[in-house]
Design a protein around this motif. Sequence first.
Motif, short mmCIF file in Angstrom:
data_model
loop_
_atom_site.label_atom_id
_atom_site.label_comp_id
_atom_site.label_asym_id
_atom_site.label_seq_id
_atom_site.Cartn_x
_atom_site.Cartn_y
_atom_site.Cartn_z
N LEU A 16 0.83 -1.20 0.00
CA LEU A 16 0.00 0.00 0.00
C LEU A 16 0.87 1.26 0.00
CD1 LEU A 16 -2.73 -1.10 2.59
CD2 LEU A 16 -3.04 -0.81 0.12
N TYR A 17 1.94 1.22 0.78
CA TYR A 17 2.85 2.37 0.84
C TYR A 17 3.59 2.57 -0.47
CZ TYR A 17 6.32 5.61 2.81
OH TYR A 17 7.12 6.69 3.06
N ASP A 18 3.94 1.48 -1.13
CA ASP A 18 4.57 1.58 -2.45
C ASP A 18 3.70 2.38 -3.41
OD1 ASP A 18 6.99 0.37 -2.00
OD2 ASP A 18 6.40 -1.59 -2.78
N GLN A 19 2.40 2.15 -3.38
CA GLN A 19 1.50 2.87 -4.27
C GLN A 19 1.45 4.35 -3.92
OE1 GLN A 19 -0.13 1.62 -7.10
NE2 GLN A 19 -0.27 3.85 -7.36
N VAL A 20 1.43 4.64 -2.60
CA VAL A 20 1.42 6.04 -2.13
C VAL A 20 2.67 6.77 -2.61
CG1 VAL A 20 1.58 7.51 -0.08
CG2 VAL A 20 -0.04 5.60 -0.12
N MET A 21 3.84 6.10 -2.46
CA MET A 21 5.09 6.75 -2.86
C MET A 21 5.23 6.86 -4.37
SD MET A 21 6.58 7.87 -0.23
CE MET A 21 8.07 8.38 -1.09
N SER A 22 4.73 5.87 -5.08
CA SER A 22 4.77 5.94 -6.54
C SER A 22 3.94 7.12 -7.04
CB SER A 22 4.25 4.64 -7.14
OG SER A 22 4.26 4.69 -8.54
N ASP A 23 2.76 7.32 -6.44
CA ASP A 23 1.92 8.46 -6.81
C ASP A 23 2.60 9.78 -6.47
OD1 ASP A 23 0.01 6.67 -7.63
OD2 ASP A 23 -1.22 6.84 -5.82
N TYR A 24 3.28 9.81 -5.34
CA TYR A 24 4.00 11.02 -4.92
C TYR A 24 5.09 11.39 -5.92
CZ TYR A 24 7.67 13.62 -2.48
OH TYR A 24 8.66 14.52 -2.16
N TYR A 25 5.93 10.42 -6.28
CA TYR A 25 7.02 10.70 -7.23
C TYR A 25 6.47 11.05 -8.61
CZ TYR A 25 10.57 9.16 -3.92
OH TYR A 25 11.41 9.05 -2.83
N ASN A 26 5.36 10.45 -8.98
CA ASN A 26 4.72 10.76 -10.26
C ASN A 26 4.30 12.23 -10.30
OD1 ASN A 26 3.55 10.33 -12.80
ND2 ASN A 26 1.58 9.80 -11.88
N THR A 28 7.45 14.69 -10.22
CA THR A 28 8.30 14.74 -11.43
C THR A 28 7.50 14.83 -12.71
OG1 THR A 28 8.36 12.31 -11.62
CG2 THR A 28 10.06 13.36 -10.24
N ASN A 29 6.20 15.09 -12.61
CA ASN A 29 5.35 15.15 -13.80
C ASN A 29 5.45 13.89 -14.65
OD1 ASN A 29 4.29 17.78 -13.32
ND2 ASN A 29 6.23 18.65 -14.03
N GLY A 30 5.40 12.74 -13.96
CA GLY A 30 5.37 11.46 -14.66
C GLY A 30 6.72 10.90 -15.06
N LYS A 31 7.82 11.59 -14.72
CA LYS A 31 9.15 11.10 -15.11
C LYS A 31 9.68 10.03 -14.18
CE LYS A 31 10.42 15.50 -17.25
NZ LYS A 31 11.37 16.66 -17.19
N ARG A 32 9.10 9.93 -13.01
CA ARG A 32 9.59 8.98 -12.01
C ARG A 32 8.42 8.40 -11.24
NH1 ARG A 32 13.47 10.72 -6.88
NH2 ARG A 32 13.50 8.68 -5.85
N MET A 33 8.41 7.09 -11.06
CA MET A 33 7.32 6.42 -10.33
C MET A 33 7.89 5.34 -9.42
SD MET A 33 4.46 6.22 -13.37
CE MET A 33 3.19 5.57 -12.29
N ASP A 34 9.01 5.63 -8.78
CA ASP A 34 9.66 4.64 -7.91
C ASP A 34 8.76 4.23 -6.76
OD1 ASP A 34 12.28 4.52 -9.16
OD2 ASP A 34 12.53 6.58 -8.48
N TRP A 67 8.79 2.67 -2.72
CA TRP A 67 9.66 2.74 -1.54
C TRP A 67 10.47 1.47 -1.36
CZ3 TRP A 67 9.79 0.38 3.44
CH2 TRP A 67 10.59 1.05 4.39
N THR A 68 9.84 0.33 -1.52
CA THR A 68 10.58 -0.92 -1.32
C THR A 68 11.69 -1.09 -2.35
OG1 THR A 68 8.90 -2.15 -2.58
CG2 THR A 68 8.68 -2.13 -0.18
N LYS A 69 11.45 -0.63 -3.58
CA LYS A 69 12.50 -0.71 -4.60
C LYS A 69 13.68 0.17 -4.23
CE LYS A 69 13.29 -0.06 -9.59
NZ LYS A 69 14.30 1.03 -9.51
N LEU A 70 13.39 1.40 -3.81
CA LEU A 70 14.46 2.31 -3.42
C LEU A 70 15.24 1.77 -2.22
CD1 LEU A 70 12.58 5.72 -3.76
CD2 LEU A 70 14.40 4.87 -5.24
N MET A 71 14.54 1.21 -1.25
CA MET A 71 15.21 0.68 -0.06
C MET A 71 16.04 -0.55 -0.39
SD MET A 71 14.61 2.82 2.32
CE MET A 71 14.61 4.06 1.00
N SER A 72 15.52 -1.39 -1.28
CA SER A 72 16.28 -2.59 -1.66
C SER A 72 17.58 -2.21 -2.37
CB SER A 72 15.44 -3.51 -2.55
OG SER A 72 15.18 -2.91 -3.81
#
Length: 243
Positions: free
Chosen positions: A193-203, A206-212, A214-219
């Motif tokens: 659920l948090y991954d989706q929240v963070m992906s929306d935040y980065y989207n 960055t105006n759609g340039k980044r959709m990372d 949290w778990t990917k960044l931490m890994s």
Amino acid sequence: MIELMKSHRSIRKFKERSVSKELVNEIITAGQWAPTSHHIQSYSIIVVRDHSRKKRLAELAGNQPYVESCPVFFVICADYSRLSKASEMHQKPFEIGEVEQIIVGAVDAALVAENMLLASRGLGLGGVMIGGIRNSPEAVSTLLKLPKFTFPIMGLCIGYPDQNPEQKPRLSQRAVVHEEEYDETKMKEELGLYDQVMSDYYNRRTNGKRMDTWTKLMSEHFSQVRRQEVGEFLKKQGFLKED
């Protein structure tokens, strides 16, 4: 106070406006009133205004330009040098070779730094913590002439904000708060659920340039060994007994 805490955002762009010595003293005083283990007060604060020194610290912290551009840069250190002198005065052994004293010094310094940041924000300023000060601890210590039994814990940029960034979402309380005992049963669900929240935040950011996620960044962060030289530096400074 609670609303101030809940409105935290890191400020990395500052107006070209100096911060008065009076305000700096207020910020430091607030820092000194942070809790401290056993009344040890195992910290020191280096106030850096000189542009050339800030520039060098910015390089040592991983080329972070806001360290150079902020009006005031604090380096908050764990400091046992005063305590070594207290032991000498009373002809007592000075035992700081265990990990416990590193933890105590780091916690003391972190509490001071957080008080300083909150005080700064209460005075209309903004700032950002700089963990990168530990990238090159020996070079930082040489530049700042830190004595034995000290080590830099973090930096703190302070100034008048010249940006108003969106808050970066935090983990839900369901992921970090446990009642009576630790419960992992829903952790993967909460991380998803948090991954989706963070992906929306980065989207949005960055105006759609980044959709990372949290778990990917931490890994990625924890796939590499970090700051190996810190342990050796601590030994040189009188901590961590040799086996």
